[in-house]
Enzyme design. Structure first.
Site, mmCIF file in Angstrom:
data_model
loop_
_atom_site.group_PDB
_atom_site.id
_atom_site.type_symbol
_atom_site.label_atom_id
_atom_site.label_comp_id
_atom_site.label_asym_id
_atom_site.label_seq_id
_atom_site.Cartn_x
_atom_site.Cartn_y
_atom_site.Cartn_z
ATOM 1 N N GLU A 1 -6.848 -16.136 -5.668
ATOM 2 C CA GLU A 1 -6.219 -16.138 -6.987
ATOM 3 C C GLU A 1 -4.710 -16.353 -6.963
ATOM 4 O OE1 GLU A 1 -7.531 -16.145 -9.818
ATOM 5 O OE2 GLU A 1 -9.536 -15.279 -9.713
ATOM 6 N N SER B 1 -41.134 39.365 -10.074
ATOM 7 C CA SER B 1 -40.651 40.433 -9.182
ATOM 8 C C SER B 1 -39.344 40.098 -8.476
ATOM 9 C CB SER B 1 -41.718 40.731 -8.113
ATOM 10 O OG SER B 1 -42.895 41.231 -8.711
#
Length: 773
Positions: free
Chosen positions: A81, A342
């Site tokens: 680029e 329990s």
């Protein structure tokens, strides 16, 4: 002043223009540069993707990363680029001049000469292509260059570049096209991402793009020519396939991700403590057991795994299949409140030790018990008479637990649960009552993992954590370190399911303290365990709350717990909790009862007791008595001259305890009665009606022909009572010998039952009976 008068109007215009321009460039651009709605991203402890949510614009756009851009991607992008990126001030004048000449020559815009900075300016303010808009990009690019470093500009560009379809940003693209972190990209993949923002339409889902491959390979050749990559790297990268599909993002922890997204709606990147490896192991085991349980109409289960020391959550499974709408798969079982069964018992035992009520060796009554209409029963519907605290906890006996809670105090235990962070209790202590310890309370898996971790962390409770940035809060001491350690030692003895039963025979097996729980009506099955590395919680059931007799903590949740334990990675280090001697003090206890020894106790053991526990109650199972020389009678000072006085320690069991011990085959030595001709003789209370209980209301069953059935009544005895005489409403019913049971026809309403032993001891009670329709 005279100098200012000499400035011409056109010069004032120039000064004004330059001042405005200087002011414009001096004012920083908007911060943040992009006002973007990002996707919500959930990551694991290593930064790997766990889950992602699309943003409001229906785009996949991960939040910008402030980390270092991968070197391969950086070099590929700059080469493709903007080769002069690090040297220009935001624009490339020579490139602009060249582009302007070409465009004028062709009579249309054929090239743009945009630098990366100019492309960034266009991304934040998209406009149609024209010379005026290009001028605005140039101005904006110059301003950005003044206020941002080159690395920041490159980072902003890559995090907001379009990559085709609804994919924005290089992080998103790396996952969407290659299924990996940007740091793991190959040269071929980095080159692909470098060329895509310039032509994002080159991505064709389901079909490889030849043009994309040509552009990528052209960039790779450029990198080769410049010496950035080697020949072999170029050849290998050139034959890599270009992406032809959008990869579906991982959904390893959907319930967790939804929970975090709702809890932190404004936070777009959430870095969790989850281990993807452990999460996937948990998902696989959940799916495996879901398949096994489904034929039994059990469709849901949940798993939560935490680091025992820190509380960092390592796996979070809300249900086996998030998309199983038929069985409420989207319900989060980790956060859902369910009956505790329990699983609260270990904390009652630990607290009772601190209170001085018991030690692991102490006996607790296991007898038919009634508390204002509440009659707890053991799962096996039997009674042992007495059981040690350790036996009661390991076997999960309900009656000893209820008796212990009654002695400790409901309000005190309720307050402990609240203080320790149980967030689901919405009723008062009195409303819960004694069933609190048997599953009468609603708890969730998150809070239970917090509680069990407290046992492993010397009684200090500290919150779990899901996010890496969450700071560790100051813990609260809710139990003593000594009581916590002793409780873990008891829980370690719980029998493991299946082949794990033989775990002690294998040297590589891990020690593990665990507890199961099954709710009333078989709606919830729990298994929770802890060792120095992991705390694991498993819940099994149906989210619709239906009863299923196939559900139990031991057989449904237990196998999942140990499958997880065996599959989890084990870190080198301590295999079990280290006992700190400073947390204990030696205590002399009766070998039989497990309570503080007295002079009457025949055998005494020295055991470790929690250092800060309150004084342990003394043994009441032994007394010193005097007997005749021939041992036939008890004597006192009024008959010693005649019969002699031999001092002897005797074991005393209450009549109801003695009855059930004999029922279970234990020999109970009968104590001779007092010499009947002694002037001070008075019959002792050596028998007791143990059923019907004093507080019980009888419901009389009918036979198939409608006749009211008999009720089996029971009498317990401590002394050598050979015969007991039975009376109902003053009418003699008969006598029993040795085993004192009698079937009696009660009438509806009030009845008076009386028993008399041959030694003169007697007991009676009023029995209220009601016909069961």
């Amino acid at each position: 002043m005279q100098y200012l008068k000499k400035i011409k109007p056109w010069q004032w215009g120039v000064i004004t223009f330059l001042s405005i321009a200087l002011l414009y460039f001096a004012i920083p651009p908007d911060n943040p540069l992009f006002n973007t709605e990002y996707s919500t991203v959930i990551r694991d402890e290593q930064g790997d993707l766990l889950h992602a949510y699309i943003n409001k614009e229906e785009q996949w756009h991960f939040p910008p990363s402030e980390g270092i851009i991968p070197e391969k991607l950086k070099k590929a992008v700059i080469s493709y680029e903007d080769e002069a990126f690090y040297s220009h001030p935001g624009i490339d004048p020579s490139a602009i001049a060249r582009a302007l000449y070409n465009n004028l020559k062709e009579g249309e815009i054929t090239s743009g000469a945009s630098t990366l900075t100019m492309q960034l300016a266009r991304m934040r303010n998209p406009k149609s292509r024209s010379y005026f808009h290009k001028l605005l990009e140039v101005i904006d690019a110059l301003k950005i260059e003044l206020h941002y470093s080159k690395e920041e500009i490159l980072n902003l560009y890559l995090n907001h570049a379009p990559y085709g379809g609804n994919v924005i940003g290089y992080q998103t693209a790396a996952y969407k096209f290659f299924g990996k972190k940007p740091q793991q990209l190959t040269w071929g993949e980095a080159a692909t991402l470098a060329v895509l923002p310039n032509a994002p339409g080159l991505i064709y889902p389901g079909e490889p793009s030849k043009l994309l491959e040509v552009k990528r390979n052209s960039l790779l050749k450029k990198l080769l020519d410049r010496g950035t990559i080697e020949e072999l790297t170029y050849q290998l990268a050139s034959i890599e396939p270009v992406p032809d599909q959008f990869i579906t993002f991982a959904k390893d922890a959907p319930h967790l991700s939804r929970f975090l997204k709702m809890k932190y709606p404004d936070q777009k990147e959430l870095n969790t403590t989850i281990s993807k490896k452990i999460q996937r192991i948990s998902n696989q085991i959940a799916e495996k057991h879901h398949t096994v349980l489904a034929p039994y109409s059990i469709h849901n289960l949940s798993i939560l795994i935490a680091d025992t020391k820190t509380g960092a959550i390592k796996a979070y499974v809300g249900s086996p299949d998030f998309f199983d709408a038929q069985h409420n798969g989207q319900v989060d079982g980790v956060q859902a409140a369910r009956s505790s069964g329990s699983i609260l018992k270990p904390f009652l035992y630990a607290l009772s030790m601190d209170e001085g009520l018991i030690l692991p060796q102490s006996l607790i009554r296991d007898l038919p018990t009634y508390f204002d209409g509440f009659a707890p029963s053991n799962a096996n519907e039997t009674f042992q008479g007495v059981a040690t605290a350790k036996e009661a906890l390991v076997s999960s006996l309900n009656i000893p637990a209820v008796r212990l809670l009654n002695a400790y105090g409901i309000f005190q235990f309720y307050t402990f649960l609240k203080m320790a962070g149980v967030s689901t209790l919405f009723r008062s202590a009195d409303d819960y009552g004694l069933p609190l310890i048997l599953g009468g309370a609603e708890v969730n898996m998150w809070d239970m993992v917090t509680l069990y971790r407290a046992l492993a962390n010397e009684g200090v409770v500290q919150n779990n954590s899901l996010l890496k940035e969450e700071s560790s809060q100051q813990g609260k001491q809710v139990m003593s370190a000594g009581a916590s350690f002793l409780t873990l030692e008891m829980m370690k003895e719980l029998v493991r399911p299946g082949s794990e039963y033989y775990w002690r025979r294998f040297s590589n097996q891990q020690q593990f303290a665990w507890k199961t729980g099954t709710s009333f009506g078989h709606k919830d099955a729990w298994a929770i365990g802890v060792n120095p590395q992991y705390t694991i919680a498993v819940w099994v059931g149906n989210f619709n709350g239906e009863t299923n007799k196939n559900l139990s903590g031991a057989s449904s949740a237990g196998p999942i717990l140990f499958d997880l334990l065996q599959a989890l990675p084990v870190k080198p280090g301590k295999k079990w909790f280290i006992k700190n001697e400073m947390d204990f003090t030696p205590k002399k206890i009766c070998s039989l009862s497990g309570f503080a020894a007295t002079k009457a106790c025949t055998e005494v053991d020295t055991v470790d007791a929690p250092y800060f526990m309150k004084p342990l109650r003394t043994c009441d199972y032994h007394e010193t008595r005097y007997f005749s020389t021939d041992g036939k009678y008890q004597t006192c000072s009024h008959c010693w001259d005649k019969l002699g006085a031999v001092e002897k320690s005797v074991t005393l069991y209450a009549p109801d305890i003695a009855y059930y011990l004999r029922e279970n085959g234990q020999y109970i030595e009968a104590i001779p009665r007092h010499f009947p001709d002694c002037p001070r003789y008075k019959s002792e209370q050596s028998i007791e009606i143990i059923y019907p209980n004093l507080d019980a209301k009888l419901f009389l069953p009918r036979d198939y022909d409608g006749e009211i059935q008999e009720v089996i009544c029971k009498v317990g005895n401590t002394q050598a009572v050979e015969k007991v005489y039975w009376y109902l409403n003053e009418s003699f019913l008969g006598s029993t010998e040795e085993n004192h049971k009698m079937a009696i026809h009660f009438k509806p309403g009030k009845n008076y039952l009386k028993v008399v032993a041959e030694n003169g001891s007697e007991d009676s009670r009023t029995v209220f009976a009601q016909v069961k329709e």
